[in-house]
Design a protein around this motif. Sequence first.
Motif, PDB file in Angstrom:
ATOM      1  N   ARG A 117       0.812  -1.220   0.000  1.00  0.00           N
ATOM      2  CA  ARG A 117       0.000   0.000   0.000  1.00  0.00           C
ATOM      3  C   ARG A 117       0.845   1.270   0.000  1.00  0.00           C
ATOM      4  O   ARG A 117       0.319   2.363  -0.132  1.00  0.00           O
ATOM      5  CB  ARG A 117      -0.917   0.018   1.226  1.00  0.00           C
ATOM      6  N   SER A 118       2.149   1.119   0.185  1.00  0.00           N
ATOM      7  CA  SER A 118       3.015   2.289   0.315  1.00  0.00           C
ATOM      8  C   SER A 118       3.234   2.959  -1.033  1.00  0.00           C
ATOM      9  O   SER A 118       3.333   2.305  -2.072  1.00  0.00           O
ATOM     10  CB  SER A 118       4.361   1.879   0.908  1.00  0.00           C
ATOM     11  N   MET A 119       3.384   4.274  -0.991  1.00  0.00           N
ATOM     12  CA  MET A 119       3.610   5.048  -2.211  1.00  0.00           C
ATOM     13  C   MET A 119       4.863   4.591  -2.951  1.00  0.00           C
ATOM     14  O   MET A 119       4.895   4.578  -4.182  1.00  0.00           O
ATOM     15  CB  MET A 119       3.732   6.528  -1.837  1.00  0.00           C
ATOM     16  N   LEU A 122       4.228   1.668  -5.429  1.00  0.00           N
ATOM     17  CA  LEU A 122       3.156   1.822  -6.409  1.00  0.00           C
ATOM     18  C   LEU A 122       3.686   2.483  -7.672  1.00  0.00           C
ATOM     19  O   LEU A 122       4.643   3.251  -7.637  1.00  0.00           O
ATOM     20  CB  LEU A 122       2.020   2.668  -5.827  1.00  0.00           C
ATOM     21  N   ASP A 126      -1.489   5.488  -9.443  1.00  0.00           N
ATOM     22  CA  ASP A 126      -1.688   5.533  -7.996  1.00  0.00           C
ATOM     23  C   ASP A 126      -0.551   6.279  -7.305  1.00  0.00           C
ATOM     24  O   ASP A 126      -0.780   7.062  -6.380  1.00  0.00           O
ATOM     25  CB  ASP A 126      -1.803   4.113  -7.432  1.00  0.00           C
ATOM     26  N   HIS A 127       0.668   6.034  -7.739  1.00  0.00           N
ATOM     27  CA  HIS A 127       1.800   6.732  -7.148  1.00  0.00           C
ATOM     28  C   HIS A 127       1.656   8.242  -7.338  1.00  0.00           C
ATOM     29  O   HIS A 127       1.894   9.034  -6.415  1.00  0.00           O
ATOM     30  CB  HIS A 127       3.108   6.245  -7.761  1.00  0.00           C
ATOM     31  N   LEU A 130      -0.981   9.737  -4.892  1.00  0.00           N
ATOM     32  CA  LEU A 130      -0.556   9.820  -3.503  1.00  0.00           C
ATOM     33  C   LEU A 130       0.562  10.841  -3.319  1.00  0.00           C
ATOM     34  O   LEU A 130       0.580  11.593  -2.335  1.00  0.00           O
ATOM     35  CB  LEU A 130      -0.085   8.446  -3.021  1.00  0.00           C
ATOM     36  N   THR A 250      -8.551  12.572   2.976  1.00  0.00           N
ATOM     37  CA  THR A 250      -9.235  11.282   2.999  1.00  0.00           C
ATOM     38  C   THR A 250     -10.730  11.450   3.249  1.00  0.00           C
ATOM     39  O   THR A 250     -11.565  10.897   2.549  1.00  0.00           O
ATOM     40  CB  THR A 250      -8.635  10.387   4.102  1.00  0.00           C
ATOM     41  N   LEU A 256      -7.639   9.087  -0.478  1.00  0.00           N
ATOM     42  CA  LEU A 256      -6.869   8.080   0.242  1.00  0.00           C
ATOM     43  C   LEU A 256      -7.831   7.159   0.966  1.00  0.00           C
ATOM     44  O   LEU A 256      -8.724   7.642   1.662  1.00  0.00           O
ATOM     45  CB  LEU A 256      -5.961   8.738   1.291  1.00  0.00           C
ATOM     46  N   GLU A 260      -4.244   3.188   2.826  1.00  0.00           N
ATOM     47  CA  GLU A 260      -3.281   4.082   2.190  1.00  0.00           C
ATOM     48  C   GLU A 260      -2.864   5.204   3.137  1.00  0.00           C
ATOM     49  O   GLU A 260      -1.701   5.618   3.155  1.00  0.00           O
ATOM     50  CB  GLU A 260      -3.881   4.684   0.923  1.00  0.00           C
ATOM     51  N   MET A 264       0.888   5.798   4.288  1.00  0.00           N
ATOM     52  CA  MET A 264       1.529   7.073   4.007  1.00  0.00           C
ATOM     53  C   MET A 264       2.127   7.672   5.275  1.00  0.00           C
ATOM     54  O   MET A 264       3.259   8.186   5.267  1.00  0.00           O
ATOM     55  CB  MET A 264       0.529   8.041   3.387  1.00  0.00           C
TER      56      MET A 264
END
Length: 435
Positions: A117-119, A122, A126-127, A130, A250, A256, A260, A264
């Motif tokens: 799930r981390s930036m 990705l 998606d990257h 975020l 969010t 988000l 996520e 983050m």
Amino acid sequence: MVVRLEGRSGRGDQDVRTAEPAAVVTGPGGRMSESIVFPYGDPAFVADPYPFYRELREGGPVRRVVTVRGLEAWLVTRYDDAREALTDPRLSNDLRLATDPRLLEQLPAAERDAALRSMIRLDPPDHTRLRRLVSQAFTARRVAELEPRVQEITDRLLDAIAPAGRADLIEDFALPLPVTVISELLGVPPADRDGFQEWTNVMLTQHPDRPDLAAMDRAWRRMWAYLEGLLAAKRTDPDDDLLGALITATDQEQRLDEGELVAMAFLLLVAGYVTTVNLIGNGIAALLAHPDQLKLLRDDPGLLPGAVEEFLRWDGPVDPGVLRVAAEDLEIGGVRVPRGATVIVATAIADRDPGEFPDADRLDVTRPAGAHLAFGHGAHYCLGAPLARLEGRIAIGTALRRLDDLALAVPYAELSRQAGGLRGPHHLPVTFTAA
């Protein structure tokens, strides 16, 4: 076939250049015929891996290697190839694309969930989504506004150690400085900082070949649970900090999801200080091992911004580089890399490439600032680079100005160092004239 080597930094079975004959680069299906083992068990390699890395680079642009816990990878060793690889969309950050299941299986379960799930794991779009959410917190203008506070924290830490005449510049200085800065930026209460430092140390400072996976998994779970609780508290009692801004994004804009958001927060908290500790520690250690360079900086503090870039190039905080997965068959440096292969873009090796940096193995604080790869390149270029540069410049410059007769308390080669992902001293014992 696996070849165990130490290179010139250790006492291995044979020289790297003889391990993989140039005429036999790939085997059936594009696989390299031999794999070179990183000698993490050799103290000489951990102290100075660069002779070993130099011979890897001289042996070919892409080498088949065995790294932590038996993981095989294709190592990109040369500057031009590494820089291009970091922007190649065919090299993905998604670990699930790897054909070797150990890439994910070797991670503790909680870390595996967070990693996906981390930036940093990705790809676009998606990257991109975020990264856009947090990029405004790390612009050059916003970071410049933090300079007075960074200087204040630096001076306070040095006030505490200056009368003693000796210190551990990691424990007493290089560690608490970026921890305090990133905690204040994100809104982590002072009382909670020791806890997340302890968990992070468990997660990131294990021996690369003998990790305590159970302890790592417990630390990941505690960190994750802490962040969930912190974010819940900030929803109840909003604050004007970066985590509060992410919660707003969010809850109001739905950009988000909950997982996520926690991932983050974890990334910003940990990445916001770990590599900066190593930048400061490696930089000061390098200067104390090179008195001529130390004198240049003391005589001309205006060299400091360029010197920070040289510390990042010469002995950067990430080692040997960044992980990617081949999303399709491709060619790097004339070597065919198959789809699903684990690829390490070896920024630490590329940054010593004499084809890009003349006399690359020499530390030179007067070297013109070059495009080193210590912060990466392309879409995944380190978001916190401006903050790390600011903290490194202030920390190193102020320490040199205030600590007279600063010297290592142990030989440079005997410093205990991290290995296998990060590079920096665990401790940096020094002496100086008591204030």
